[in-house]
Design a protein around this motif. Sequence first.
Motif: not given
Length: 155
Positions: A35, A57-60, A64, A83-85
């Motif tokens: 995150g 790792y960052e989803l937003s 990102w 950019r992934r879970d």
Amino acid sequence: MPSSSKARQVVMALIEAAEGEAEGKVRAGAIVDLGSGWGSLVIRLARKYPDRQVVGYELSLVPWFVSLCVAKCLGLDNLKLYRRDFLKADLSSVAVLVCYLFPGGMAALEGKLQGELAEGRRCLISNNFALPAVEVERVVRVDDFYRSPVYLYWV
């Protein structure tokens, strides 16, 4: 929510302390920020450890992308931003994990770590939120208004 500068300092100090204590506890490997958000911590880690692989790792999308642009501008070849879970990522070769997640994220991470226990141990440093059922090695209170906790685990 970005980590405060005081919290980042505590996390960096705990990484140093953990690596000093790590002989026989943790194998060499990447430092991973779960995150990584706007990159306030992961970019500093990449600059501090130029000879180590650092991963975020960052989803937003927007945080990102901003951190990716900053990393490119700084020429941080040792930093990979995805950019992934992270719950779908292979963390089995990671030496140090850092995170600032919400309680539900910590519970999910705990389940993932229990399912991926491989040879060797790894260090997990969490800003503000504890793993629900794992014994903490050390808690450091940040010198801020809330006396925010930063947790160190060996998993």
